[in-house]
Design a protein around this motif. Structure first.
Motif, PDB file in Angstrom:
ATOM      1  N   ALA A   1     -13.857   6.708 -18.971  1.00 53.12           N
ATOM      2  CA  ALA A   1     -13.458   8.008 -18.431  1.00 53.12           C
ATOM      3  C   ALA A   1     -12.832   7.924 -17.045  1.00 53.12           C
ATOM      4  O   ALA A   1     -12.318   8.920 -16.540  1.00 53.12           O
ATOM      5  N   GLY A   2     -12.867   6.750 -16.412  1.00 53.10           N
ATOM      6  CA  GLY A   2     -12.325   6.620 -15.058  1.00 53.10           C
ATOM      7  C   GLY A   2     -11.314   5.500 -14.948  1.00 53.10           C
ATOM      8  O   GLY A   2     -11.244   4.612 -15.808  1.00 53.10           O
ATOM      9  N   GLU A   3     -10.521   5.533 -13.900  1.00 51.04           N
ATOM     10  CA  GLU A   3      -9.565   4.480 -13.579  1.00 51.04           C
ATOM     11  C   GLU A   3      -9.934   3.887 -12.224  1.00 51.04           C
ATOM     12  O   GLU A   3     -10.376   4.609 -11.328  1.00 51.04           O
ATOM     13  N   LEU A   4      -9.723   2.585 -12.080  1.00 47.77           N
ATOM     14  CA  LEU A   4     -10.012   1.893 -10.834  1.00 47.77           C
ATOM     15  C   LEU A   4      -8.749   1.214 -10.333  1.00 47.77           C
ATOM     16  O   LEU A   4      -8.127   0.432 -11.058  1.00 47.77           O
ATOM     17  N   TRP A   5      -8.383   1.525  -9.082  1.00 47.94           N
ATOM     18  CA  TRP A   5      -7.304   0.816  -8.410  1.00 47.94           C
ATOM     19  C   TRP A   5      -7.912   0.028  -7.255  1.00 47.94           C
ATOM     20  O   TRP A   5      -8.458   0.616  -6.319  1.00 47.94           O
ATOM     21  N   LEU A   6      -7.821  -1.275  -7.298  1.00 47.88           N
ATOM     22  CA  LEU A   6      -8.214  -2.114  -6.167  1.00 47.88           C
ATOM     23  C   LEU A   6      -6.939  -2.489  -5.421  1.00 47.88           C
ATOM     24  O   LEU A   6      -6.059  -3.158  -5.969  1.00 47.88           O
ATOM     25  N   GLU A   7      -6.836  -2.037  -4.165  1.00 46.06           N
ATOM     26  CA  GLU A   7      -5.601  -2.137  -3.403  1.00 46.06           C
ATOM     27  C   GLU A   7      -5.596  -3.381  -2.512  1.00 46.06           C
ATOM     28  O   GLU A   7      -6.395  -3.484  -1.566  1.00 46.06           O
ATOM     29  N   PRO A   8      -4.703  -4.339  -2.768  1.00 46.89           N
ATOM     30  CA  PRO A   8      -4.640  -5.562  -1.957  1.00 46.89           C
ATOM     31  C   PRO A   8      -4.289  -5.255  -0.499  1.00 46.89           C
ATOM     32  O   PRO A   8      -3.347  -4.508  -0.210  1.00 46.89           O
ATOM     33  N   GLY A   9      -5.056  -5.827   0.423  1.00 47.10           N
ATOM     34  CA  GLY A   9      -4.783  -5.691   1.842  1.00 47.10           C
ATOM     35  C   GLY A   9      -5.198  -4.378   2.464  1.00 47.10           C
ATOM     36  O   GLY A   9      -5.060  -4.195   3.671  1.00 47.10           O
ATOM     37  N   MET A  10      -5.732  -3.464   1.690  1.00 42.81           N
ATOM     38  CA  MET A  10      -6.099  -2.147   2.218  1.00 42.81           C
ATOM     39  C   MET A  10      -7.473  -2.197   2.859  1.00 42.81           C
ATOM     40  O   MET A  10      -8.402  -2.812   2.350  1.00 42.81           O
ATOM     41  N   GLY A  11      -7.605  -1.503   3.998  1.00 41.81           N
ATOM     42  CA  GLY A  11      -8.887  -1.353   4.662  1.00 41.81           C
ATOM     43  C   GLY A  11      -9.617  -0.108   4.186  1.00 41.81           C
ATOM     44  O   GLY A  11      -9.727   0.134   2.985  1.00 41.81           O
ATOM     45  N   HIS A  12     -10.076   0.716   5.153  1.00 39.51           N
ATOM     46  CA  HIS A  12     -10.985   1.802   4.812  1.00 39.51           C
ATOM     47  C   HIS A  12     -10.367   3.181   5.020  1.00 39.51           C
ATOM     48  O   HIS A  12      -9.851   3.489   6.092  1.00 39.51           O
ATOM     49  N   ALA A  13     -10.416   4.003   3.974  1.00 41.22           N
ATOM     50  CA  ALA A  13     -10.211   5.457   4.015  1.00 41.22           C
ATOM     51  C   ALA A  13      -8.815   5.875   4.475  1.00 41.22           C
ATOM     52  O   ALA A  13      -7.837   5.156   4.267  1.00 41.22           O
ATOM     53  N   GLU A  14      -8.718   7.073   5.112  1.00 40.20           N
ATOM     54  CA  GLU A  14      -7.416   7.670   5.405  1.00 40.20           C
ATOM     55  C   GLU A  14      -6.535   6.779   6.266  1.00 40.20           C
ATOM     56  O   GLU A  14      -5.328   6.685   6.039  1.00 40.20           O
ATOM     57  N   HIS A  15      -7.117   6.159   7.276  1.00 39.32           N
ATOM     58  CA  HIS A  15      -6.323   5.329   8.182  1.00 39.32           C
ATOM     59  C   HIS A  15      -5.642   4.178   7.441  1.00 39.32           C
ATOM     60  O   HIS A  15      -4.571   3.721   7.854  1.00 39.32           O
ATOM     61  N   ALA A  16      -6.249   3.709   6.374  1.00 39.40           N
ATOM     62  CA  ALA A  16      -5.720   2.549   5.647  1.00 39.40           C
ATOM     63  C   ALA A  16      -4.858   2.939   4.453  1.00 39.40           C
ATOM     64  O   ALA A  16      -4.219   2.071   3.858  1.00 39.40           O
ATOM     65  N   ALA A  17      -4.838   4.222   4.097  1.00 35.73           N
ATOM     66  CA  ALA A  17      -4.050   4.681   2.948  1.00 35.73           C
ATOM     67  C   ALA A  17      -2.606   4.890   3.391  1.00 35.73           C
ATOM     68  O   ALA A  17      -2.297   5.861   4.083  1.00 35.73           O
ATOM     69  N   ASP A  18      -1.717   3.984   3.005  1.00 37.85           N
ATOM     70  CA  ASP A  18      -0.328   4.109   3.443  1.00 37.85           C
ATOM     71  C   ASP A  18       0.412   5.149   2.600  1.00 37.85           C
ATOM     72  O   ASP A  18      -0.109   5.676   1.613  1.00 37.85           O
ATOM     73  N   ASP A  19       1.644   5.430   2.997  1.00 42.84           N
ATOM     74  CA  ASP A  19       2.409   6.482   2.335  1.00 42.84           C
ATOM     75  C   ASP A  19       2.663   6.162   0.873  1.00 42.84           C
ATOM     76  O   ASP A  19       2.662   7.065   0.024  1.00 42.84           O
ATOM     77  N   GLU A  20       2.874   4.898   0.557  1.00 38.69           N
ATOM     78  CA  GLU A  20       3.127   4.513  -0.836  1.00 38.69           C
ATOM     79  C   GLU A  20       1.912   4.788  -1.706  1.00 38.69           C
ATOM     80  O   GLU A  20       2.037   5.295  -2.829  1.00 38.69           O
ATOM     81  N   LEU A  21       0.718   4.473  -1.208  1.00 35.34           N
ATOM     82  CA  LEU A  21      -0.490   4.757  -1.966  1.00 35.34           C
ATOM     83  C   LEU A  21      -0.672   6.267  -2.139  1.00 35.34           C
ATOM     84  O   LEU A  21      -1.023   6.734  -3.236  1.00 35.34           O
ATOM     85  N   LEU A  22      -0.449   7.025  -1.082  1.00 41.02           N
ATOM     86  CA  LEU A  22      -0.590   8.479  -1.192  1.00 41.02           C
ATOM     87  C   LEU A  22       0.387   9.046  -2.210  1.00 41.02           C
ATOM     88  O   LEU A  22       0.050   9.982  -2.953  1.00 41.02           O
ATOM     89  N   ARG A  23       1.590   8.485  -2.281  1.00 36.06           N
ATOM     90  CA  ARG A  23       2.553   8.939  -3.295  1.00 36.06           C
ATOM     91  C   ARG A  23       2.034   8.636  -4.694  1.00 36.06           C
ATOM     92  O   ARG A  23       2.149   9.475  -5.600  1.00 36.06           O
ATOM     93  N   ARG A  24       1.474   7.462  -4.885  1.00 32.45           N
ATOM     94  CA  ARG A  24       0.945   7.125  -6.214  1.00 32.45           C
ATOM     95  C   ARG A  24      -0.223   8.026  -6.589  1.00 32.45           C
ATOM     96  O   ARG A  24      -0.370   8.439  -7.747  1.00 32.45           O
ATOM     97  N   ILE A  25      -1.074   8.348  -5.610  1.00 36.60           N
ATOM     98  CA  ILE A  25      -2.178   9.267  -5.883  1.00 36.60           C
ATOM     99  C   ILE A  25      -1.631  10.643  -6.241  1.00 36.60           C
ATOM    100  O   ILE A  25      -2.116  11.302  -7.173  1.00 36.60           O
ATOM    101  N   GLY A  26      -0.604  11.096  -5.507  1.00 39.06           N
ATOM    102  CA  GLY A  26       0.012  12.382  -5.835  1.00 39.06           C
ATOM    103  C   GLY A  26       0.573  12.415  -7.241  1.00 39.06           C
ATOM    104  O   GLY A  26       0.349  13.375  -7.993  1.00 39.06           O
ATOM    105  N   ASP A  27       1.258  11.345  -7.643  1.00 38.92           N
ATOM    106  CA  ASP A  27       1.796  11.268  -9.015  1.00 38.92           C
ATOM    107  C   ASP A  27       0.661  11.284 -10.038  1.00 38.92           C
ATOM    108  O   ASP A  27       0.762  11.937 -11.087  1.00 38.92           O
TER     109      ASP A  27
END
Length: 302
Positions: free
Chosen positions: A269-295
């Motif tokens: 029922a869930g999906e898991l994305w493990l993001e290479p090189g990403m740190g913690h939370a909002e500060h580490a969520a780059d624009d490309e990741l936010l776009r993918r989450i939006g999609d």
């Protein structure tokens, strides 16, 4: 698991909704079920539509317009630059409702570090529904990531799927898609230096003083009683609501056993994305990741 969205998602396009909505942000104090006032901001954002429906997009109604409700991390608030950056990214995909958890910013009350914050998120989701949105995606970061999981488990599903139990909550506060970023799986984790510092802030009088005046976060002095449902216990209750778990492989707060525990509890029922090189939370969520989450949210929220 993957580093990008699984499955096919139709490309989305954001256009102003000038014919159907006032683009001016709304700021309001909401009242939670336990009487706490929550500072919240609603921004109409853009209208997202399927490419096949492009000829009709400019007349889309607000009810078809996805609303993102963003739950920030501990010590954040609605006016923090990193929260505003997230809001601006999601505004390309739909309306955005941000708010400050209790004890944070201009909101009332004191932080319970993920327990009664579920009521804050519920109040924000209800406001999105009151504004006419029939599709709502909740996106939480760190503490907010644990809150969106527990909220989804406790407030049922917006489509009243047969078999859901009545005690699971009021469906006017339910979400249609859930994204949890950098969340813990279990409570009382002290395995990293940042989490040991956080526990000092929460459990020690001098720590709460530092938090109040140094971090603009007021923490409740009472311990949890009873201990709330943990994120990993909440996850199996979220289905059939779509769930996305996002975590960085360089997260300094919660190592990878946390997202893997959550993903295992979610099963198919869930999906898991493990993001290479990403740190913690909002500060580490780059624009490309936010776009993918939006999609992902546009494609999954019904």
């Amino acid at each position: 698991m993957s580093t990008g969205p699984a499955g096919h998602v139709m490309r989305s396009f954001a256009v102003p909704n000038s014919e159907t909505a006032d683009p001016t942000p709304l700021r309001r104090f909401l009242t939670t079920d336990d009487g706490v006032t929550i500072d919240a901001v609603y921004e109409p954002g853009g209208v997202v539509y399927d490419a096949r429906d492009a000829p009709y997009a400019t007349s889309a109604s607000r009810s078809d317009h996805l609303a993102f409700v963003v739950a920030h991390g501990f010590t954040g608030d609605v006016d923090r630059p990193h929260v505003r950056r997230v809001a601006e990214a999601f505004a390309q995909y739909g309306a955005v409702l941000t708010f400050s958890f209790r004890g944070h910013g201009a909101s009332g009350g004191r932080s319970t570090v993920g327990d009664r914050e579920v009521l804050d998120l519920a109040a924000a989701v209800r406001w999105a529904r009151e504004l006419g949105h029939t599709r709502v995606a909740t996106v939480g970061f760190s503490m907010g990531g644990s809150v969106v999981l527990r909220h989804a488990a406790l407030h049922g599903t917006s489509d009243r799927t047969p078999g859901r139990q009545e005690h699971e909550g009021r469906t006017d506060a339910a979400s249609d898609a859930v994204v949890s970023v950098s969340a813990p799986a279990r409570w009382y984790y002290r395995g990293t230096a940042p989490m040991r510092r956080l526990h000092w802030l929460v459990t020690r009088p001098e720590g709460r003083l530092v938090s109040r005046y140094g971090l603009r976060t007021r923490i409740h002095h009472q311990e949890w009683d009873p201990v709330p449902l943990s994120p990993v216990e909440a996850v199996p209750r979220i289905a059939p609501t779509p769930l996305l778990i996002v975590h960085g492989d360089q997260d300094g707060y919660f190592p990878l056993d946390h997202p893997r525990m959550l993903a295992e509890a979610a099963g198919d029922a869930g999906e898991l994305w493990l993001e290479p090189g990403m740190g913690h939370a909002e500060h580490a969520a780059d624009d490309e990741l936010l776009r993918r989450i939006g999609d992902w949210a546009v494609g999954r929220a019904g």
